[in-house]
Design a protein around this motif. Structure first.
Motif, PDB file in Angstrom:
ATOM      1  N   UNK A  19      73.819   7.178   7.477  1.00  0.00           N
ATOM      2  CA  UNK A  19      73.318   8.558   7.383  1.00  0.00           C
ATOM      3  C   UNK A  19      72.363   8.708   6.207  1.00  0.00           C
ATOM      4  N   UNK A  20      72.685   8.073   5.081  1.00  0.00           N
ATOM      5  CA  UNK A  20      71.798   8.113   3.924  1.00  0.00           C
ATOM      6  C   UNK A  20      70.466   7.428   4.228  1.00  0.00           C
ATOM      7  N   UNK A  21      70.507   6.277   4.861  1.00  0.00           N
ATOM      8  CA  UNK A  21      69.280   5.547   5.199  1.00  0.00           C
ATOM      9  C   UNK A  21      68.410   6.373   6.150  1.00  0.00           C
ATOM     10  N   UNK A  22      69.019   6.971   7.155  1.00  0.00           N
ATOM     11  CA  UNK A  22      68.260   7.799   8.095  1.00  0.00           C
ATOM     12  C   UNK A  22      67.645   9.015   7.403  1.00  0.00           C
ATOM     13  N   UNK A  23      68.371   9.629   6.478  1.00  0.00           N
ATOM     14  CA  UNK A  23      67.827  10.768   5.730  1.00  0.00           C
ATOM     15  C   UNK A  23      66.647  10.333   4.863  1.00  0.00           C
ATOM     16  N   UNK A  24      66.754   9.176   4.233  1.00  0.00           N
ATOM     17  CA  UNK A  24      65.656   8.671   3.400  1.00  0.00           C
ATOM     18  C   UNK A  24      64.421   8.386   4.252  1.00  0.00           C
ATOM     19  N   UNK A  25      64.606   7.800   5.427  1.00  0.00           N
ATOM     20  CA  UNK A  25      63.479   7.525   6.327  1.00  0.00           C
ATOM     21  C   UNK A  25      62.828   8.831   6.770  1.00  0.00           C
ATOM     22  N   UNK A  26      63.622   9.829   7.037  1.00  0.00           N
ATOM     23  CA  UNK A  26      63.091  11.136   7.462  1.00  0.00           C
ATOM     24  C   UNK A  26      62.229  11.767   6.368  1.00  0.00           C
ATOM     25  N   UNK A  27      62.687  11.689   5.132  1.00  0.00           N
ATOM     26  CA  UNK A  27      61.915  12.236   4.012  1.00  0.00           C
ATOM     27  C   UNK A  27      60.611  11.467   3.824  1.00  0.00           C
ATOM     28  N   UNK A  28      60.670  10.155   3.903  1.00  0.00           N
ATOM     29  CA  UNK A  28      59.466   9.337   3.743  1.00  0.00           C
ATOM     30  C   UNK A  28      58.464   9.644   4.846  1.00  0.00           C
ATOM     31  N   UNK A  29      58.929   9.776   6.085  1.00  0.00           N
ATOM     32  CA  UNK A  29      58.029  10.104   7.198  1.00  0.00           C
ATOM     33  C   UNK A  29      57.368  11.462   6.984  1.00  0.00           C
ATOM     34  N   UNK A  30      58.129  12.461   6.533  1.00  0.00           N
ATOM     35  CA  UNK A  30      57.530  13.780   6.332  1.00  0.00           C
ATOM     36  C   UNK A  30      56.511  13.743   5.198  1.00  0.00           C
ATOM     37  N   UNK A  31      56.788  12.985   4.122  1.00  0.00           N
ATOM     38  CA  UNK A  31      55.825  12.847   3.037  1.00  0.00           C
ATOM     39  C   UNK A  31      54.554  12.149   3.504  1.00  0.00           C
ATOM     40  N   UNK A  32      54.709  11.128   4.339  1.00  0.00           N
ATOM     41  CA  UNK A  32      53.539  10.420   4.855  1.00  0.00           C
ATOM     42  C   UNK A  32      52.722  11.321   5.773  1.00  0.00           C
ATOM     43  N   UNK A  33      53.382  12.162   6.553  1.00  0.00           N
ATOM     44  CA  UNK A  33      52.686  13.081   7.448  1.00  0.00           C
ATOM     45  C   UNK A  33      51.865  14.092   6.644  1.00  0.00           C
ATOM     46  N   UNK A  34      52.469  14.629   5.575  1.00  0.00           N
ATOM     47  CA  UNK A  34      51.769  15.596   4.725  1.00  0.00           C
ATOM     48  C   UNK A  34      50.577  14.927   4.057  1.00  0.00           C
ATOM     49  N   UNK A  35      50.754  13.702   3.566  1.00  0.00           N
ATOM     50  CA  UNK A  35      49.653  12.988   2.927  1.00  0.00           C
ATOM     51  C   UNK A  35      48.544  12.700   3.931  1.00  0.00           C
ATOM     52  N   UNK A  36      48.903  12.320   5.154  1.00  0.00           N
ATOM     53  CA  UNK A  36      47.898  12.037   6.182  1.00  0.00           C
ATOM     54  C   UNK A  36      47.133  13.300   6.566  1.00  0.00           C
ATOM     55  N   UNK A  37      47.817  14.438   6.628  1.00  0.00           N
ATOM     56  CA  UNK A  37      47.130  15.691   6.959  1.00  0.00           C
ATOM     57  C   UNK A  37      46.135  16.063   5.887  1.00  0.00           C
ATOM     58  N   UNK A  38      46.473  15.827   4.636  1.00  0.00           N
ATOM     59  CA  UNK A  38      45.558  16.136   3.542  1.00  0.00           C
ATOM     60  C   UNK A  38      44.363  15.217   3.533  1.00  0.00           C
ATOM     61  N   UNK A  39      44.557  13.936   3.859  1.00  0.00           N
ATOM     62  CA  UNK A  39      43.478  12.959   3.834  1.00  0.00           C
ATOM     63  C   UNK A  39      42.569  13.083   5.047  1.00  0.00           C
ATOM     64  N   UNK A  40      43.161  13.141   6.228  1.00  0.00           N
ATOM     65  CA  UNK A  40      42.387  13.135   7.461  1.00  0.00           C
ATOM     66  C   UNK A  40      41.841  14.517   7.776  1.00  0.00           C
ATOM     67  N   UNK A  41      42.523  15.547   7.336  1.00  0.00           N
ATOM     68  CA  UNK A  41      42.059  16.902   7.614  1.00  0.00           C
ATOM     69  C   UNK A  41      42.474  17.340   9.002  1.00  0.00           C
ATOM     70  N   UNK A  42      43.774  17.290   9.289  1.00  0.00           N
ATOM     71  CA  UNK A  42      44.282  17.633  10.605  1.00  0.00           C
ATOM     72  C   UNK A  42      43.933  19.078  10.962  1.00  0.00           C
TER      73      UNK A  42
END
Length: 161
Positions: A19-42
């Protein structure tokens, strides 16, 4: 009986670990999505332009009103007033900042207010959590209309006449 309890506690520990590993992966994915939106300009250019027009409309709503004070309206420094001078105003946690914020979500040198003629503009100085002008993330030097909130971490401030 003790062997059964030992096996159940091992299984419970294993479930908690996953459960901890899955929560950490979820947080990392959301951070990467936010960073990609800022860079690519979604967000499309037209949406960005609508946001700028909203801020510009607020700026022209009070023609001839020149800001003279920066007021912290929310956060740990709420009620703080800073008279606007001719020089830039550095905002952050650093002791040499003009406005020192006691906010864990503010960077050491977070943002700067600079005067441009009769107007003031805000620029983000590469902060971790970003600077927001009326729910719009500041990515370049942006004019700040009177009464429009500037959010840095948990602190909210605005220019007033």
């Amino acid at each position: 009986m003790p062997a059964l309890i030992l096996q159940l506690s091992r299984l419970g520990f294993l479930i908690l670990l996953w459960l901890f590993i899955l929560a950490a992966i979820r947080v990392i994915r959301s951070d990467m999505r936010v960073a990609a939106e800022g860079r690519v300009g979604v967000t499309s250019a037209s949406k960005r332009q609508q946001r700028r027009n909203t801020v510009s409309a607020r700026a022209t709503a009070l023609p001839g009103v020149r800001p003279s004070t920066l007021v912290v309206t929310a956060g740990s420094m709420a009620g703080t007033r800073l008279r606007l001078q001719n020089g830039p105003i550095l905002i952050g946690r650093a002791e040499d900042s003009t406005l020192v914020l006691d906010d864990d979500f503010a960077s050491t040198r977070h943002a700067r207010l600079i005067q441009q003629g009769d107007w003031w503009a805000v620029e983000d100085l590469g902060s971790t959590n970003g600077t927001y002008l009326d729910r719009m993330k500041v990515t370049a030097t942006t004019p700040v209309p009177v009464g429009v909130p500037i959010r840095i971490g948990r602190s909210v401030m605005e220019l007033r006449p």
